[in-house]
Every structure is written in C-alpha cells, then in structure tokens.
Scaffold this motif. Structure first.
Motif, PDB file in Angstrom:
ATOM      1  N   GLU A 166     174.946  85.549  61.874  1.00  0.00           N
ATOM      2  CA  GLU A 166     175.715  84.755  62.827  1.00  0.00           C
ATOM      3  C   GLU A 166     174.824  84.139  63.894  1.00  0.00           C
ATOM      4  O   GLU A 166     174.988  82.972  64.262  1.00  0.00           O
ATOM      5  N   THR A 192     172.440  89.200  64.897  1.00  0.00           N
ATOM      6  CA  THR A 192     173.847  89.558  64.755  1.00  0.00           C
ATOM      7  C   THR A 192     174.335  89.149  63.368  1.00  0.00           C
ATOM      8  O   THR A 192     174.189  87.987  62.964  1.00  0.00           O
ATOM      9  N   TYR A 193     174.905  90.114  62.645  1.00  0.00           N
ATOM     10  CA  TYR A 193     175.429  89.874  61.296  1.00  0.00           C
ATOM     11  C   TYR A 193     176.961  89.869  61.343  1.00  0.00           C
ATOM     12  O   TYR A 193     177.567  90.566  62.162  1.00  0.00           O
ATOM     13  N   ALA A 194     177.573  89.105  60.436  1.00  0.00           N
ATOM     14  CA  ALA A 194     179.032  89.082  60.313  1.00  0.00           C
ATOM     15  C   ALA A 194     179.407  89.228  58.840  1.00  0.00           C
ATOM     16  O   ALA A 194     178.733  88.685  57.958  1.00  0.00           O
ATOM     17  N   SER A 245     183.941  91.524  60.757  1.00  0.00           N
ATOM     18  CA  SER A 245     183.260  92.589  61.500  1.00  0.00           C
ATOM     19  C   SER A 245     181.835  92.130  61.790  1.00  0.00           C
ATOM     20  O   SER A 245     181.291  91.261  61.101  1.00  0.00           O
ATOM     21  N   LYS A 246     181.237  92.706  62.818  1.00  0.00           N
ATOM     22  CA  LYS A 246     179.888  92.311  63.218  1.00  0.00           C
ATOM     23  C   LYS A 246     179.029  93.550  63.459  1.00  0.00           C
ATOM     24  O   LYS A 246     179.539  94.624  63.783  1.00  0.00           O
ATOM     25  N   THR A 275     174.638  94.509  64.729  1.00  0.00           N
ATOM     26  CA  THR A 275     173.370  93.958  65.212  1.00  0.00           C
ATOM     27  C   THR A 275     172.222  94.903  64.875  1.00  0.00           C
ATOM     28  O   THR A 275     172.424  96.109  64.673  1.00  0.00           O
TER      29      THR A 275
END
Length: 290
Positions: free
Chosen positions: A79, A93-95, A104-105, A107
């Motif tokens: 993200e 940051t991953y989604a 959901s996220k 880091t």
C-alpha cells in the motif's frame, strides 16, 4: 390427560423456539466470522535490502489467510512505503483483501543497506557578473540514489546580510534539496558577484576546473592543483599544461579531519598583467558513519 397434552405442546413449542434461536445464533456467528478481514502474517518484522529492492522482494515472507476464503496471499499489495523514520529506515505497509472486499493491513521495517543521502553537483564556479538576472541555480544540480535527478527540487537561501545577490560581493548561501523519502541535504557555500572589470583594474580571466564540488570522507586527502583544467582570457584558451600550473595560486581552508563545507580558491593573473581570474572548488568533508 388434557394437562399432559398441554405440557407436551408447550415443550414442543419451547423446543422449536430454542432450536430457532440456536439457528439464528449460529447463522449470526457464521455471518460475523465472514465479516472478519484476512489475517496478514510476516515471516520477519524487518527486511534489509538494497535501494533497488523490487515489490516482489518486499512481498517475500508475507502471507494472508481468510476464515472464509482460505489463502488470500495473492491479494496482498504494497500500500505504501513511508518516508524515513530514522537513518536508512522506512516502514512498508501491506494490504490484503478477501472476496467480500474486507481489507486488513500490516507493517514491517525496511532498512536500506546501500543508501546514501542526496548529493549536489556543480557544473561551474558560483561566480556571476553583477546584474538583476543572476541565476545562482544555473550551475547547481542534485542527484539522489532513489529518485535520480532532483535538480528541480533545489532551493537557495541567502544566509548573509550582504544584500541582494544582484550586488557585487561575496554572499553566503545555503542550498537545500529533499528527496521523495524525506531526506534533506544541505550545501553551505558562497556566491561571488563581480563587475565587468575587477577591483584591481584588470579584465576577467576564467579558470576552468575538472570539477567544482568534491565529496571526501573524514581523513581523505585533497590535491588542490590536480583539479585545474585550463584558463581562458581574451581570445586565448589554454589547457593547464600550456598555461602552467605554477601560474595559478590555490588557497584552502579545508580541514579533512572535521566534517563541514570548505573552499579551495584559485586565482591567477595573466603574464601580460591585463587579466585576472578566480574559481572555487567546494569541498564537502563528511563522516561515512553519520
């Protein structure tokens, strides 16, 4: 008998009601579980990588699981990557998404192993003829290991109380540039503005250097005369080998033991005593550990 039938009927109704309530509870619980977003897992909390790291590399070790859809790792995207939060360190940051678009996220920390701050380049001495159209950024460029050429981001501030840069004299200035990751580099130096004829009554000569800014680590060595390229005056233009290194004087305030901004100033007067010139090499002494 009649009372017994009534009791049985009541029990049946109660059983049906309980069964219905339990069914509603189960359905609600199932529906609620389906409202939960996927869970993202990272194999490590920190990843160390080059500034040229790819998205594929940043996604290694990152998985996602959804209670209804199962493995949804393929839905994970990067993200954002934050600006620097400390030296060489950013936050990724991953989604992840499920089939109902629940998100959901998560880091984790990204540490660059080969990052270097932005650096300035000078294509000429910061010496200009006096006038209202002095462009001090004419010879100033900046490059960054992440963004490449960021010359368009360079800003200049007059630091001394020496008046306008249109006025002849030596002015203290600060150049500033910031890359997309939020890291800012500075260059404190001088800009010289001259009149058509120098203060000693001679015409201008131009000293050309091989480069106009030098970055060296603490403890490095500088051979001032090795940066001379040539000298031009009137209709003459000579390489330094023909003009003579001994005809150019170099003065320096460089302290290679102390990080900071320094100058090597070159001056010359032509053999016919009609032309004089000056050039400056900016020397930036830096601490590789900072």
């Amino acid at each position: 008998m009649k009372n017994r039938k009534i009791r049985i009927t009541v029990l049946l109704i109660a059983g049906v009601a309980i069964a219905a309530a339990f069914g509603l509870y189960v359905a609600h619980a199932r529906e609620k579980s389906h409202d939960e977003p996927p869970v993202i897992s990272c194999s490590t909390d920190k990843i160390e990588a080059s500034i040229n790291v790819t998205d594929e590399e940043l996604l290694q070790g990152v998985t996602a699981y959804d209670s209804e859809d199962g493995d949804v790792t393929s839905s994970i995207v990067i993200e954002s990557i934050s600006q620097f939060v400390e030296k060489n360190t950013r936050i990724v940051t991953y989604a992840a998404f499920d089939s109902k678009n629940h998100v959901s996220k998560a880091t984790r920390t990204l540490v660059y192993t080969d990052y270097t701050p932005p650096r300035f380049e000078l294509t000429g001495s910061l010496i200009f003829r006096s006038g209202m159209n002095v462009n001090v950024l004419k010879y100033v460029k900046a490059n960054d290991c992440i963004d490449g050429d960021i010359s368009y981001r360079v800003k200049v501030t007059l630091m001394s109380n020496s008046g306008s840069l249109a006025v002849a004299g030596t002015h203290d200035v600060r150049f500033k540039v910031t890359n997309s990751a939020g890291d800012t580099a500075y260059l404190d130096t001088t800009v010289d503005i001259y009149n058509d004829v120098s203060t000693v009554g001679k015409y201008r000569a131009e000293i050309q250097l091989k480069q106009y800014i030098l970055y060296i680590p603490v403890g490095g060595r500088v051979d001032a005369k090795s940066f001379l390229r040539g000298v031009s005056y009137g209709n003459e233009s000579m390489p330094i080998s023909e003009y003579g290194v001994y005809n150019v004087h170099a003065s320096s305030d460089v302290d290679t033991k102390t990080p900071g901004y320094y100058l090597i100033t070159y001056t010359t007067t032509t053999p016919d005593d009609m032309y004089s010139g000056m050039a400056k090499l900016v020397v930036v002494v830096y601490d590789p550990e900072e």
